[in-house]
Design a protein around this motif. Sequence first.
Motif, short mmCIF file in Angstrom:
data_model
loop_
_atom_site.label_atom_id
_atom_site.label_comp_id
_atom_site.label_asym_id
_atom_site.label_seq_id
_atom_site.Cartn_x
_atom_site.Cartn_y
_atom_site.Cartn_z
N LEU A 46 68.28 77.05 11.41
CA LEU A 46 67.55 77.38 12.64
C LEU A 46 66.45 78.41 12.37
O LEU A 46 65.35 78.34 12.93
N HIS A 47 66.77 79.38 11.51
CA HIS A 47 65.79 80.43 11.18
C HIS A 47 64.56 79.83 10.51
O HIS A 47 63.42 80.18 10.86
N MET A 48 64.78 78.92 9.58
CA MET A 48 63.65 78.32 8.86
C MET A 48 62.87 77.36 9.76
O MET A 48 61.66 77.24 9.64
N SER A 49 63.58 76.68 10.67
CA SER A 49 62.91 75.75 11.57
C SER A 49 62.13 76.48 12.67
O SER A 49 61.23 75.89 13.28
N GLY A 50 62.48 77.74 12.93
CA GLY A 50 61.87 78.48 14.03
C GLY A 50 60.71 79.36 13.63
O GLY A 50 60.31 80.23 14.42
N ARG A 51 60.16 79.18 12.45
CA ARG A 51 59.05 80.03 12.01
C ARG A 51 57.76 79.72 12.75
O ARG A 51 56.91 80.59 12.92
N ASP A 52 57.60 78.47 13.18
CA ASP A 52 56.39 78.09 13.91
C ASP A 52 56.53 78.47 15.38
O ASP A 52 57.63 78.76 15.87
N SER A 53 55.42 78.43 16.11
CA SER A 53 55.47 78.68 17.54
C SER A 53 56.26 77.57 18.22
O SER A 53 56.42 76.47 17.69
N LEU A 54 56.76 77.85 19.42
CA LEU A 54 57.69 76.95 20.10
C LEU A 54 57.14 75.53 20.22
O LEU A 54 57.84 74.56 19.90
N ASN A 55 55.92 75.38 20.68
CA ASN A 55 55.37 74.05 20.91
C ASN A 55 54.97 73.33 19.63
O ASN A 55 54.73 72.12 19.65
N LYS A 56 54.92 74.07 18.51
CA LYS A 56 54.52 73.46 17.24
C LYS A 56 55.71 73.12 16.34
O LYS A 56 55.53 72.51 15.29
N ARG A 57 56.91 73.51 16.74
CA ARG A 57 58.08 73.30 15.88
C ARG A 57 58.40 71.82 15.72
O ARG A 57 58.28 71.05 16.66
N ARG A 58 58.87 71.47 14.53
CA ARG A 58 59.26 70.09 14.28
C ARG A 58 60.62 69.78 14.90
O ARG A 58 60.93 68.62 15.19
N ARG A 59 61.43 70.81 15.09
CA ARG A 59 62.75 70.66 15.71
C ARG A 59 62.86 71.64 16.87
O ARG A 59 62.75 72.85 16.66
N LEU A 60 63.08 71.13 18.06
CA LEU A 60 63.27 71.98 19.23
C LEU A 60 64.76 71.96 19.56
O LEU A 60 65.29 70.92 19.98
N VAL A 61 65.43 73.11 19.37
CA VAL A 61 66.89 73.14 19.41
C VAL A 61 67.38 74.25 20.32
O VAL A 61 66.84 75.38 20.29
N MET A 62 68.39 73.95 21.13
CA MET A 62 69.13 75.01 21.83
C MET A 62 70.24 75.47 20.89
O MET A 62 71.16 74.70 20.60
N PRO A 63 70.18 76.71 20.38
CA PRO A 63 71.14 77.15 19.36
C PRO A 63 72.59 77.11 19.83
O PRO A 63 73.49 76.92 19.03
N ARG A 64 72.82 77.30 21.12
CA ARG A 64 74.20 77.31 21.63
C ARG A 64 74.20 76.73 23.04
O ARG A 64 73.15 76.57 23.68
N ARG A 65 75.39 76.44 23.52
CA ARG A 65 75.51 75.86 24.85
C ARG A 65 75.10 76.87 25.92
O ARG A 65 75.53 78.02 25.91
#
Length: 846
Positions: free
Chosen positions: A525-544
Amino acid sequence: MEKFLFEELAGDAVRELLRAVQGTFLCRSTAERLRRNVEPLLPLVQQNGRHALRSNTELGELAVQLREALDLARRAAAAPRWNVYRTAQLARRMEAADKGIERWLARHAPAHVLDGVRRLRDEAEARIGRLERRVEEVAAMQAPATIPPAMSLPVALPPPPSKGMAMAVEVAPPTKGMGMPMDFELPCEEKNKDGSCLVGSGVKVGKEKVKEMVMSSGGGWEVVSICGMGGSGKTTLAMEIYKDQKIQGYFNNRVFFETVSQSANLETIKMKLWEQISSNIVLGAYNQIPEWQLKLGPRDRGPVLVILDDVWSLSQLEELVFKFPGCKTLVVSRLKFPTLVSRTYEMKLLGEEEALSVFCSAAFDQESVPQTADKKLVKQVAAECRGLPLALKVIGASLRDQPPMIWLSAKNRLSRGESISDSHETKLLERMAASVECLSGKVRECFLDLGCFPEDKKIPLDVLINIWMEIHDLDEPDAFAILMELSNKNLLTLVNDAQNKAGDLYSNYHDYSVTQHDVLRDLALHMSGRDSLNKRRRLVMPRREESLPRDWQRNKDLPFEAQIVSIHTGEMKESDWFQMSFPKAEVLILNFASSVYYLPPFIATMQNLKALVLINYGTTSAALDNLSAFTTLSDLRSLWLEKITLPPLPKSTIPLKNLRKISLVLCELNNSLRGSTMDLSMTFPRLSNLTIDHCVDLKELPPSLCEISSLESISLSNCHDLTELPYELGKLHCLSILRVYACPALWKLPPSVCSLKRLKYLDISQCINLTDLPEELGHLTNLEKIDMRECSRLRSLPRSSSSLKSLGHVVCDEETAMLWREAEQVIPDLRVQVAEECYNLDWLVD
């Protein structure tokens, strides 16, 4: 070791036998009598190898009798209510098993009394051990601080231990929720009597301190804790406590381990723990423990230890603590809870020598630096891991068999970070990211995809492989090879022996799963979240969460460029969603826990969606609303539905012309298929793979299924009410795999199955009521493998079976193997494999 396995098998078999007996119908009186004789065995077989009073021969005899009784009880539970003859036959055999268990009790019950004496002795030893340690501590405090001249030594004293002398390696706890990326055994400076591995004196000291906290008795309830940063070895230490012989003896084997996690269903966990503690099954339509049971407390008034691993909040802990006299709760968490916890043991990091030993085990499969390696460089890289066990393992494994230049590059990248401490876990993730960045492009992307699944949940291997194939343009063998590479580098854990079994040519990926340590998920998640929110390749809710994240709502006016979208919520209504645009989304994963779920309206914007995964973690099947969203998914290729109630199929619907794969798991189907006139061949014109698992209300398949000429694989498993297959199954001329596994009500295969000229694999294992095979079976000239384990009523083979010239492998029981002797003489390459008896009870956990 052999004795331990016997006792484990006997204990599991008894527990499962009691569950299976509850499912019997017409032979209930016989089953009840058998239950009364089995219950006294529980205290005998639950000792788990702690006492040596019973011989292996005695335990082996008990295990054999329990296996037979377990098999009978399972068959009784699966027997149709109307089959009076079969019920009577099972009742007679259960009576015989009952008498056998009575004879065993008559011979060996006195050993139970001796076990009680031994248990009392162990408890006394534990108390004496605590007193001895206290005496040593007092003596040490009173001893002189310096060595007198007369006792000076001719050699230098060893240096004092550093502050980082503690935990070594985490292993997976006994639950399905979380696994640990460990494929090798670490070097041990000391082995426990039970064979468990400890690394370093710091671990031994930590274990003794926690044991002292746990075994100190005040008469009331108490909460103690193990606290430390992620990957510091908390779970390992908790597991050492769980397995410790003196701990088990002190608590009379009433020690329970449960993983909580951030998105836990607390009601389910609490009910499960209470059933174990009180030995009372919570029955009825209620999803909570009756208040009168909690007030009354367990019937057994002895001490109880509950170990709660991976607790994330005080509210979680308050919900799961049982407050009756004698109940001790050991909390394992990254956080401290001073308002509820009376005493805490804080984890420390490994010292230099211990850390190097762990690192070398991961990098070289030995305890020390090999002579051929650059010792200075190895020590520098290990030192950059700052004594954290998980970082040592992951970074060490990533550098295994790499040239010196790669090692030097890794050292330089690691050295740019700051020191690791409890307040700098981001820096830890940056250091571990260096090992992931060394991976090739697609392997790295596949690792990052793992963060899209909920923490401490098993990831179905079928889902994972399918997603990788869709979004990374991989063939199935290449996707599996990446899976194995990530496993070998300790970046994920394969469950259910998937490494050895899932690679089989005709294996079903649905039977296997993957788990990942929560720190490794944080890393993804840390590596996937380096880009800005709208530019991320993976948009993930880390927890419920109960609603969508606020930052998603703040950015909803701009399109999201995510390729994978993963959402984890509870019940969602139409008003809970807001419109978002996902023009590049190819995978949508919807995780939720509710009985009703409104599909997100923004699915309509996902014009490129290829894979849709819906997993319901609730206690009952969920009804879906807004099904019209499916009408826009013209490019959808894969659909996975888990614990969903399918609505009745309409007479006509908009075709999903590109859908290749449908998987229905734990779904309620019968109402949707009963009387359906939908032409499935028009709705799913390109469907090639159909999987239906644990859909227990499925009685028959719609006849129009046989009109889908593109079908290549059908897998039906654990569908207990399925009585027969469609008569016109032979019209599926492209079908190469037919799997009908654990369908006890199925009593025959349709004759038309012999027309499946392209069929290569047939699995009819655990179809216990299947009495014969079609006479023209020999017409399956391309059939390569048959799996027919536990087909106990199959007494003969068709004469035409000798014509199966392409058949190379048959897996069956020993009795069935005798039927293939004649065919072996005329089929040149045929290998008949007698399957080992397997009593795997993992399915009970889910």
